[in-house]
Design an enzyme around this catalytic site. Structure first.
Site, PDB file in Angstrom:
ATOM      1  N   ASP A   1       0.878  -1.181   0.000  1.00 59.59           N
ATOM      2  CA  ASP A   1       0.000   0.000   0.000  1.00 59.59           C
ATOM      3  C   ASP A   1       0.915   1.230   0.000  1.00 59.59           C
ATOM      4  O   ASP A   1       2.137   1.106   0.114  1.00 59.59           O
ATOM      5  CB  ASP A   1      -0.890  -0.003   1.256  1.00 59.59           C
ATOM      6  N   SER A   2       0.299   2.395  -0.091  1.00 59.72           N
ATOM      7  CA  SER A   2       1.079   3.633  -0.036  1.00 59.72           C
ATOM      8  C   SER A   2       1.535   3.953   1.381  1.00 59.72           C
ATOM      9  O   SER A   2       2.426   4.777   1.574  1.00 59.72           O
ATOM     10  CB  SER A   2       0.221   4.789  -0.542  1.00 59.72           C
TER      11      SER A   2
ATOM     12  N   TYR B   1      -1.224   8.112  -2.668  1.00 63.58           N
ATOM     13  CA  TYR B   1      -1.463   7.649  -4.035  1.00 63.58           C
ATOM     14  C   TYR B   1      -2.761   8.266  -4.590  1.00 63.58           C
ATOM     15  O   TYR B   1      -2.933   8.376  -5.798  1.00 63.58           O
ATOM     16  CB  TYR B   1      -1.634   6.120  -4.054  1.00 63.58           C
ATOM     17  N   GLY B   2      -3.671   8.610  -3.670  1.00 65.84           N
ATOM     18  CA  GLY B   2      -5.046   8.950  -4.046  1.00 65.84           C
ATOM     19  C   GLY B   2      -5.237  10.094  -5.020  1.00 65.84           C
ATOM     20  O   GLY B   2      -6.241  10.154  -5.721  1.00 65.84           O
TER      21      GLY B   2
ATOM     22  N   CYS C   1      -4.461  -1.748  -1.449  1.00 56.75           N
ATOM     23  CA  CYS C   1      -4.650  -0.325  -1.730  1.00 56.75           C
ATOM     24  C   CYS C   1      -5.740  -0.213  -2.802  1.00 56.75           C
ATOM     25  O   CYS C   1      -5.610  -0.808  -3.886  1.00 56.75           O
ATOM     26  CB  CYS C   1      -3.332   0.247  -2.245  1.00 56.75           C
TER      27      CYS C   1
ATOM     28  N   THR D   1      -6.614   2.448  -4.470  1.00 53.08           N
ATOM     29  CA  THR D   1      -6.176   3.289  -5.583  1.00 53.08           C
ATOM     30  C   THR D   1      -5.341   2.474  -6.576  1.00 53.08           C
ATOM     31  O   THR D   1      -5.561   2.538  -7.795  1.00 53.08           O
ATOM     32  CB  THR D   1      -5.350   4.476  -5.048  1.00 53.08           C
TER      33      THR D   1
ATOM     34  N   GLU E   1      -3.030   8.624   8.345  1.00 48.61           N
ATOM     35  CA  GLU E   1      -1.564   8.556   8.495  1.00 48.61           C
ATOM     36  C   GLU E   1      -1.106   9.367   9.707  1.00 48.61           C
ATOM     37  O   GLU E   1      -0.101   9.059  10.329  1.00 48.61           O
ATOM     38  CB  GLU E   1      -0.866   9.086   7.230  1.00 48.61           C
TER      39      GLU E   1
ATOM     40  N   CYS F   1     -11.162   2.430   0.258  1.00 44.83           N
ATOM     41  CA  CYS F   1      -9.761   2.775   0.522  1.00 44.83           C
ATOM     42  C   CYS F   1      -9.389   2.047   1.807  1.00 44.83           C
ATOM     43  O   CYS F   1     -10.157   2.066   2.775  1.00 44.83           O
ATOM     44  CB  CYS F   1      -9.607   4.290   0.698  1.00 44.83           C
ATOM     45  N   THR F   2      -8.232   1.422   1.818  1.00 46.69           N
ATOM     46  CA  THR F   2      -7.875   0.577   2.959  1.00 46.69           C
ATOM     47  C   THR F   2      -7.530   1.370   4.220  1.00 46.69           C
ATOM     48  O   THR F   2      -7.372   0.791   5.290  1.00 46.69           O
ATOM     49  CB  THR F   2      -6.705  -0.352   2.579  1.00 46.69           C
ATOM     50  N   HIS F   3      -7.408   2.678   4.088  1.00 47.91           N
ATOM     51  CA  HIS F   3      -7.221   3.504   5.289  1.00 47.91           C
ATOM     52  C   HIS F   3      -8.550   3.671   6.061  1.00 47.91           C
ATOM     53  O   HIS F   3      -8.538   3.992   7.237  1.00 47.91           O
ATOM     54  CB  HIS F   3      -6.729   4.915   4.911  1.00 47.91           C
TER      55      HIS F   3
HETATM   56  N1  DGL Z   1      -4.842   3.053   1.120  1.00 44.68           N
HETATM   57  C1  DGL Z   1      -4.928   3.533  -0.188  1.00 44.68           C
HETATM   58  C2  DGL Z   1      -6.188   3.168  -0.897  1.00 44.68           C
HETATM   59  O1  DGL Z   1      -6.746   2.166  -0.530  1.00 44.68           O
HETATM   60  C3  DGL Z   1      -4.222   4.754  -0.614  1.00 44.68           C
HETATM   61  C4  DGL Z   1      -4.547   6.065  -0.011  1.00 44.68           C
HETATM   62  C5  DGL Z   1      -3.616   7.113  -0.568  1.00 44.68           C
HETATM   63  O2  DGL Z   1      -2.406   6.827  -0.645  1.00 44.68           O
HETATM   64  O3  DGL Z   1      -4.094   8.160  -0.971  1.00 44.68           O
HETATM   65  O4  DGL Z   1      -6.622   3.822  -1.813  1.00 44.68           O
END
Ligand code: DGL
Length: 270
Positions: free
Chosen positions: A10-11, A42-43, A73, A75, A154, A186-188
């Site tokens: 992931d990012s 990454y988004g 991730c 994205t 983050e 999004c995994t966050h």
């Molecule tokens: N966790 C990521 C996702 O699922 C990336 C979020 C990011 O880097 O902007 O999209």
């Protein structure tokens, strides 16, 4: 039986919500996690950039002799999965397909109303919308990009007043719309699950895509006879492309692992 580790990337810290689920479903597997913290987020990056970054992440994991790759991730899944599958020959899966398959499997005859929240890049790619319409068919989708949430996660800002206000704002398109489910694309975002629940209510199913991919991976490894059957708990090694981040605090809390710091190494994947 295949004792090689599973690679996950992931990012940043978001993919750790996927790691947490994979550990539950596949406790004997060794894992290698790569957080591309140097290139976070990454988004908001272009598809072209995401493909380049994801190719490097996958290349690094392959150099560590992984048997399969999980793109933890949303994205990178929505914009680079097809390209990675074209370039590399080992099994690679992201968070979209296992989630959509599971929804389709359990779909009832009535029309499903599904909310999708994700990064700007994921929403723009239309990946969820396309896959859901193709596979689940009788479905109505409301999508919303939530660009502030991953950077807040983050920072560890997942339950303060700023997080509450942001969730309140981002949930507006779903309030009083009678949605059945909301996909955390999004995994966050599972880090905000409690706040999301408070805002949209208990009747809406909140889908943690990490759980779906972990479940999928378990069946896949079993079917392919690729699981690690050794009878002791798997180990996880963590790599970050930049150590100047809050990864240790946020991920340590998530995994409840006080020794996490000792398992993290810096890596250059350029
Ligand atoms: N966790 C990521 C996702 O699922 C990336 C979020 C990011 O880097 O902007 O999209």
């Amino acid at each position: 039986m295949n004792e090689r580790p599973i690679g996950i990337f992931d990012s940043g810290v978001g993919g750790m919500t996927v790691v947490a689920e994979i550990k539950k479903y596949l406790p004997y597997e060794d894992l290698i996690y790569l957080g591309d913290t140097k290139n976070f987020p990454y988004g908001d990056k272009s598809k072209e950039t995401i493909i380049k970054l994801a190719t490097k992440c996958a290349g690094f994991l392959i150099s560590q002799d992984v048997k399969a790759i999980v793109i933890a991730c949303g994205t990178a899944t929505s914009q680079a999965l097809d390209e990675l599958k074209r370039i590399y020959r080992l099994p690679i899966e992201g968070i979209v397909n296992p989630t959509v398959q599971e929804i389709a499997k359990n779909a009832i005859s009535k029309k499903l109303k599904i909310g999708v929240i994700a990064t700007e890049g994921t929403i723009k790619s239309n990946k969820w919308e396309k896959e859901l319409k193709q596979t689940v068919k009788n479905v109505e989708i409301i999508s919303k990009a939530c660009p502030l949430l991953a950077p807040m996660a983050e920072q560890g800002w997942t339950n303060n007043n700023v997080a509450k206000e942001a969730i309140k704002e981002y949930m507006k398109p779903f309030i009083n719309k009678k949605i059945d489910k909301i996909i955390l694309g999004c995994t966050h975002y599972p880090l905000f699950k409690e706040l999301i629940k408070q805002e949209i209510g208990n009747e809406v199913e909140i889908i943690n895509t990490g759980e779906k991919i972990a479940n999928y991976l378990q069946s896949f490894l079993q079917n392919q006879k690729m699981e690690n059957n050794k009878e002791h708990m798997g180990e996880c090694r963590y790599y970050l492309t930049d150590m100047q981040c809050n990864f240790i605090q946020v991920a340590g809390k998530l995994l409840q692992d006080k020794t996490l710091e000792n398992k993290i190494q810096k890596v250059n994947i350029e």
